[in-house]
Design a protein around this motif. Structure first.
Motif, PDB file in Angstrom:
ATOM      1  N   GLN A  85     -25.321 -24.628   8.939  1.00 52.47           N
ATOM      2  CA  GLN A  85     -25.361 -23.338   9.123  1.00 52.47           C
ATOM      3  C   GLN A  85     -24.002 -22.878   9.753  1.00 52.47           C
ATOM      4  OE1 GLN A  85     -28.813 -22.980  11.642  1.00 52.47           O
ATOM      5  NE2 GLN A  85     -30.070 -22.143   9.565  1.00 52.47           N
ATOM      6  N   ASN A  86     -23.679 -21.512   9.696  1.00 56.13           N
ATOM      7  CA  ASN A  86     -22.260 -21.068  10.458  1.00 56.13           C
ATOM      8  C   ASN A  86     -21.130 -21.916  10.108  1.00 56.13           C
ATOM      9  OD1 ASN A  86     -24.266 -19.394  11.454  1.00 56.13           O
ATOM     10  ND2 ASN A  86     -24.589 -20.311  13.286  1.00 56.13           N
ATOM     11  N   TRP A 121     -24.049 -28.456  17.533  1.00 53.14           N
ATOM     12  CA  TRP A 121     -23.102 -27.666  17.039  1.00 53.14           C
ATOM     13  C   TRP A 121     -21.880 -28.574  17.491  1.00 53.14           C
ATOM     14  CZ3 TRP A 121     -23.732 -22.141  17.466  1.00 53.14           C
ATOM     15  CH2 TRP A 121     -25.070 -21.736  17.633  1.00 53.14           C
ATOM     16  N   HIS A 148     -17.341 -22.666   9.437  1.00 51.64           N
ATOM     17  CA  HIS A 148     -15.980 -22.040   9.723  1.00 51.64           C
ATOM     18  C   HIS A 148     -14.832 -23.015   9.291  1.00 51.64           C
ATOM     19  CE1 HIS A 148     -17.610 -18.582  11.010  1.00 51.64           C
ATOM     20  NE2 HIS A 148     -18.528 -18.780  11.964  1.00 51.64           N
ATOM     21  N   PHE A 167     -19.139 -26.176  12.671  1.00 54.62           N
ATOM     22  CA  PHE A 167     -20.569 -25.773  12.156  1.00 54.62           C
ATOM     23  C   PHE A 167     -21.609 -26.149  12.855  1.00 54.62           C
ATOM     24  CE2 PHE A 167     -18.640 -29.849  10.811  1.00 54.62           C
ATOM     25  CZ  PHE A 167     -19.619 -30.719  11.156  1.00 54.62           C
TER      26      PHE A 167
END
Length: 342
Positions: A135-136, A207, A138, A227
Motif C-alpha cells: 500500500q501507499n 513501513w 511512492h 511503501f
C-alpha cells in the motif's frame, strides 16, 4: 620488381611505438609495465555470502509497480531480473525459475484486478515465505527527495524494537536481513555505507523508508522509495505449504471496497426514507385545533368609523404637468399677438 617479404627479427624492422607520456630513456621492460598496470581494487576481501535475489512480477502490473521494481533493483546490486510470469502459472514454478537463475531468495510482485498489489518474500526452495499487501507506493521519480546515495553502496538495516518481541516479527526480521542486506565484497557493490533502510511498525503494518546518512552531523535525509507492507500470511514452504502465522487484523481490499459501497448505499437509503416520510406527512389530514377563548383577552377593539355616502360625483384631479403646458401655450400666443400689434 616483385615485393619481398620482411623477415622477423630483421634489422630494418620498424621500432615499436612508445606509449604516450612514457620516458625516452631506455630502461628495463618491466618498469614500463608496472607504470601502466591497473590498480588493485579497494577491497581485497573474499566474497563469501553468495546471496542472489530474483526480483520480478506477474503480468498486469501498472506503471507505479514497474518503477518500484526498478528502484529495488537499483538499490540492491545483488539482485537479478527476469521476464514477467503468466497469471495462469502456479506460484511453485517460481522455485524452478530461481534455480535456473541461480538465486536463493525471491521478491515477487503479484497483481490482481489491475489495482491490488501483493508482494511475496521467499527463501527458495526450502522456505519460509511471507505474503504482503503493498500500500501507499511512492517511487524515486515520484518523490523527488533531496537525499542521494552512491549506486551499489551497502545499506544499514534499522528495525523497530517490536521485531524482537513477537515471534512472527522476528522471523520476518531475519528474512528482511537476508534479502535487503548487500553481501560484503560483492563484485557489483561499493565498499561504502551511506544510506539506511528502516523497517518500522505502526498500525499493524510495516513501513519501509530509505534515508541518506549525511557525514557532517549524521543526520538523515529521505531518498525513497517508500511503501507500506500489510502482512497476510507466513508459510512454512516457498510460495505455499502449512501456514505458520495469519494476521487477524488483515482485511482484504475486496472487503474494504464492499464496506465503502455499503456505507454509500446506507446514506442514500436514509435520504430516501426522509423524503418518503415528508411526503407521508403532507398527505395526512390536518387536525382542526379548537379555538382558545383566552386568545382575544389582550385584543383592544378599534374605533368604528361612520360611513359617509357621497351623492355628488367628485371632481377629477388636475394634472399639474398638463396645466403647465396650457399656461406655456397661452404665453406664447400672447407674445405673438403683441408682436403683430407692434
Amino acid at each position: 620488381m616483385a615485393a619481398t617479404k620482411r623477415k622477423r627479427g630483421d634489422a630494418g624492422a620498424r621500432p615499436r611505438k612508445r606509449a604516450r607520456g612514457a620516458p625516452n630513456g631506455s630502461g628495463p621492460p618491466g618498469a614500463e609495465r608496472e607504470e601502466h598496470s591497473i590498480p588493485a581494487p579497494v577491497s581485497k576481501g573474499k566474497w563469501k555470502n553468495k546471496e542472489r535475489i530474483l526480483i520480478f512480477s506477474s503480468r498486469g502490473i501498472n506503471f507505479r509497480t514497474r518503477h518500484l521494481m526498478q528502484d529495488l533493483r537499483t538499490l540492491m546490486p545483488h539482485s537479478k531480473a527476469d521476464t514477467k510470469m503468466d497469471r495462469k502459472d502456479k506460484l511453485f514454478v517460481i522455485n524452478e525459475i530461481c534455480e535456473i537463475k541461480n538465486c536463493n531468495k525471491c521478491i515477487f510482485f503479484e497483481a490482481k484486478k489491475k489495482q491490488d498489489l501483493y508482494m511475496w518474500l521467499s527463501n527458495s526452495p526450502e522456505g519460509p515465505s511471507a505474503k504482503f499487501l503493498v500500500q501507499n507506493i511512492h517511487t524515486l521519480a515520484e518523490l523527488k527527495m533531496t537525499g542521494n546515495c552512491l549506486r551499489g553502496s551497502r545499506p544499514l538495516l534499522s528495525f523497530d524494537p517490536v521485531f524482537d518481541k513477537e515471534p512472527h516479527y522476528a522471523l520476518l526480521k531475519e528474512l528482511f536481513i537476508q534479502i535487503f542486506s548487500t553481501p560484503q565484497y560483492h563484485p557489483r557493490s561499493q565498499p561504502f555505507v551511506d544510506h539506511v533502510f528502516t523497517f518500522s511498525i505502526a498500525d499493524n503494518r510495516i513501513w519501509f523508508r530509505n534515508y541518506q546518512i549525511i557525514e557532517e552531523d549524521a543526520a538523515l535525509v529521505e531518498i525513497g522509495p517508500r511503501f507500506v507492507l500489510n502482512l497476510i500470511k507466513i508459510f512454512q514452504g516457498s510460495f505455499g505449504g502449512p501456514t505458520l502465522y495469519e494476521n487477524p487484523h488483515y482485511q482484504s481490499p475486496n472487503m474494504q471496497r464492499r464496506m465503502i459501497r455499503l456505507s454509500v448505499a446506507a446514506k442514500f437509503r436514509e435520504k430516501q426514507q426522509v423524503k418518503d416520510l415528508q411526503k407521508f406527512r403532507k398527505k395526512e389530514e390536518k387536525i382542526i385545533i379548537p379555538e382558545d377563548p383566552t386568545e382575544t383577552v389582550f385584543e383592544t377593539p378599534a374605533e368604528e368609523k361612520s360611513l359617509e355616502i357621497e351623492l355628488v360625483k367628485p371632481e377629477p384631479k388636475i394634472n399639474l404637468k398638463k396645466k403647465r403646458k396650457l399656461f406655456q401655450r397661452q404665453r406664447k400666443q400672447q407674445k405673438k399677438l403683441s408682436r403683430v400689434g407692434a
